[in-house]
Design a protein around this motif. Structure first.
Motif, PDB file in Angstrom:
ATOM      1  N   SER A 286      -0.891  87.083 -17.593  1.00 52.40           N
ATOM      2  CA  SER A 286      -1.180  88.501 -18.037  1.00 52.40           C
ATOM      3  C   SER A 286      -2.624  88.411 -18.109  1.00 52.40           C
ATOM      4  O   SER A 286      -3.316  87.442 -18.294  1.00 52.40           O
ATOM      5  N   ARG A 287      -3.250  89.761 -17.964  1.00 54.99           N
ATOM      6  CA  ARG A 287      -4.499  89.900 -18.083  1.00 54.99           C
ATOM      7  C   ARG A 287      -5.186  89.505 -19.431  1.00 54.99           C
ATOM      8  O   ARG A 287      -6.228  89.218 -19.857  1.00 54.99           O
ATOM      9  N   ASP A 291      -8.428  87.701 -19.923  1.00 52.33           N
ATOM     10  CA  ASP A 291      -9.463  88.684 -19.893  1.00 52.33           C
ATOM     11  C   ASP A 291      -9.245  89.889 -21.126  1.00 52.33           C
ATOM     12  O   ASP A 291      -8.851  90.874 -20.885  1.00 52.33           O
ATOM     13  N   PHE A 294     -10.348  93.155 -21.278  1.00 52.95           N
ATOM     14  CA  PHE A 294      -9.939  93.884 -20.184  1.00 52.95           C
ATOM     15  C   PHE A 294     -11.553  94.662 -19.703  1.00 52.95           C
ATOM     16  O   PHE A 294     -11.618  95.689 -19.458  1.00 52.95           O
ATOM     17  N   TYR A 299     -12.159  87.280 -10.903  1.00 49.70           N
ATOM     18  CA  TYR A 299     -12.081  86.082 -11.662  1.00 49.70           C
ATOM     19  C   TYR A 299     -12.537  84.903 -10.691  1.00 49.70           C
ATOM     20  O   TYR A 299     -12.225  85.205  -9.406  1.00 49.70           O
ATOM     21  N   SER A 319      -0.937  91.420 -10.365  1.00 49.99           N
ATOM     22  CA  SER A 319      -0.687  92.068 -11.527  1.00 49.99           C
ATOM     23  C   SER A 319       0.075  91.141 -12.770  1.00 49.99           C
ATOM     24  O   SER A 319       0.482  90.042 -12.075  1.00 49.99           O
ATOM     25  N   GLY A 320      -0.349  91.390 -13.988  1.00 49.16           N
ATOM     26  CA  GLY A 320       0.495  90.606 -14.862  1.00 49.16           C
ATOM     27  C   GLY A 320       1.937  91.036 -15.060  1.00 49.16           C
ATOM     28  O   GLY A 320       2.445  91.746 -14.496  1.00 49.16           O
ATOM     29  N   ASP A 327      -2.325  96.453 -16.592  1.00 48.54           N
ATOM     30  CA  ASP A 327      -2.283  94.855 -16.411  1.00 48.54           C
ATOM     31  C   ASP A 327      -2.414  94.559 -15.040  1.00 48.54           C
ATOM     32  O   ASP A 327      -1.490  93.861 -14.347  1.00 48.54           O
ATOM     33  N   LEU A 329      -4.636  92.506 -12.238  1.00 45.50           N
ATOM     34  CA  LEU A 329      -5.751  91.531 -12.387  1.00 45.50           C
ATOM     35  C   LEU A 329      -7.175  91.538 -11.364  1.00 45.50           C
ATOM     36  O   LEU A 329      -8.301  91.565 -11.664  1.00 45.50           O
TER      37      LEU A 329
END
Length: 393
Positions: A286-287, A291, A294, A299, A319-320, A327, A329
């Protein structure tokens, strides 16, 4: 190696961590006879990392009574602790002062607590000096009045009043200044000017001190960024000019020590196509994990597919696993198609991620450590519903 881990998970590289500690320490010792590195517990409070920091010769830099107690449980004696911040409890504050910790006063109530120390003892404390970046180093300031809510200000009368209160206590002496303040630039110029300001304060009040605690906020070991040697030189120049380079220099690097030793590994669990051009890739990470503020759009990452024979996709949104629409990424453009079972490794994610990650939808992931011999150890299991409910009355 990464196929051995159960995802999602963090991976702690002990050799990389030791490399950072030794590099900063060696740079400081090129200029100063006495140095101390405080491991910033708020930046990463993983107990295994905290114990590893002690094994590398670091003190524990804590900013609350909870962090103080965690450091004690991880084997730190009070004399191995640097105690900062406004969230000290009276009990841990007095224990730390009596036990020889480096305690930097942050609040007025701490000045009052000093009066409760046994009269027959002799105690030393430090004090945090307020830093307004706009006044100290305008080029590094965030706006016209980049002030701080921390420390005692010499621009008002509060710093001098705090000094006078300490002087009024026959069993307490002032041993150090704490000047932690972080500029977005993280430039050596900012630290040089902050240290010069501290030296001016030392001269103004004719203070006889043992240490200067410069705090944190440095770049780590990254190409094309200031080096640890650059920071050490920035500390040294203004102190040498003022004749106080004999002070012990304390640094409290958070991001500079904890970012690079940690990686986060997640796995693709689903893919969906929402139109002819866009494909959503869902991972079990997950973000929130990498992060928590946010604010990143990409990354330092490595894609670890299970095979190499993949079609090219025009647009993939990785995505997460949460139910939050944002969410998301990062995006891959004209890249090999990701499929369930593929893995994504995120590098340099040890700073603040684990301490700020909420227990939202999916609880804390497991953590592995890889020691300097390449051996893998599970050092924190994943959280479960049982962990949460056990605290219910």
């Amino acid at each position: 190696m990464y196929e051995e881990f159960v995802t999602p998970c963090f991976v702690f590289d002990e050799a990389e961590f030791r490399r950072g500690v030794e590099a900063f320490g060696n740079a400081l010792r090129q200029r100063f006879q006495r140095v101390a590195i405080g491991y910033s517990v708020k930046t990463n409070s993983l107990p295994y990392a905290l114990k590893s920091a002690r094994a590398c010769g670091c003190r524990a830099e804590v900013v609350s009574h909870d962090e103080y107690q965690l450091a004690r449980l991880c084997g730190y004696e009070p004399s191995e602790i640097i105690y900062n911040g406004p969230m000290k409890s009276k009990q841990t504050f007095l224990e730390a002062v009596e036990g020889g910790a480096i305690v930097n006063l942050e609040t007025k109530r701490e000045l009052q607590w000093l009066r409760e120390l046994p009269a027959e003892g002799k105690y030393a404390v430090g004090i945090r000096l307020n830093i307004n970046i706009s006044h100290i180093s305008p080029e590094d300031a965030d706006g016209d009045d980049d002030n701080s809510r921390f420390g005692f200000s010499d621009e008002s009368d509060e710093f001098e009043c705090a000094l006078r209160q300490i002087e009024s206590m026959p069993n307490v002496s002032l041993s150090g200044l704490h000047i932690h303040r972080t500029a977005h630039s993280r430039s050596p110029r900012f630290y040089e000017r902050s240290v010069a300001y501290a030296a001016q304060i030392i001269r103004k009040y004719k203070l006889t001190l043992d240490y200067l605690d410069v705090g944190g906020g440095y770049f780590g070991i990254f190409p094309n960024k200031p080096t640890f040697a650059d920071y050490a030189e920035a500390f040294y120049r203004p102190l040498a000019e003022q004749g106080v380079a004999n002070l012990m220099i304390i640094v409290e690097p958070g991001n500079a020590l904890t970012a690079s030793p940690f990686k986060f590994l997640s796995e693709v669990i689903d893919v969906k196509r929402v139109d002819e051009r866009t494909r959503f890739v869902t991972t079990d990470g997950s973000r929130n994990d990498i992060d928590p503020f946010f604010h990143k759009s990409d990354y330092l990452k490595e894609l670890l597919p299970t095979d190499d024979d993949r079609e090219i996709e025009h647009c993939q949104i990785v995505s997460g696993c949460t139910c939050l629409e944002y969410d998301r990424l990062f995006a891959l453009t004209d890249a090999p198609r990701l499929e369930p079972g593929d893995r994504i490794l995120y590098n340099n994610v040890g700073a603040y991620t684990m301490t700020l990650s909420p227990q939202f939808i999916r609880l804390w992931p497991r953590v592995y450590a890889v020691n300097e011999q390449g051996e893998i150890k599970l050092v924190r299991r994943e959280s479960s519903a049982t962990d949460i409910i056990q605290y219910e009355q």
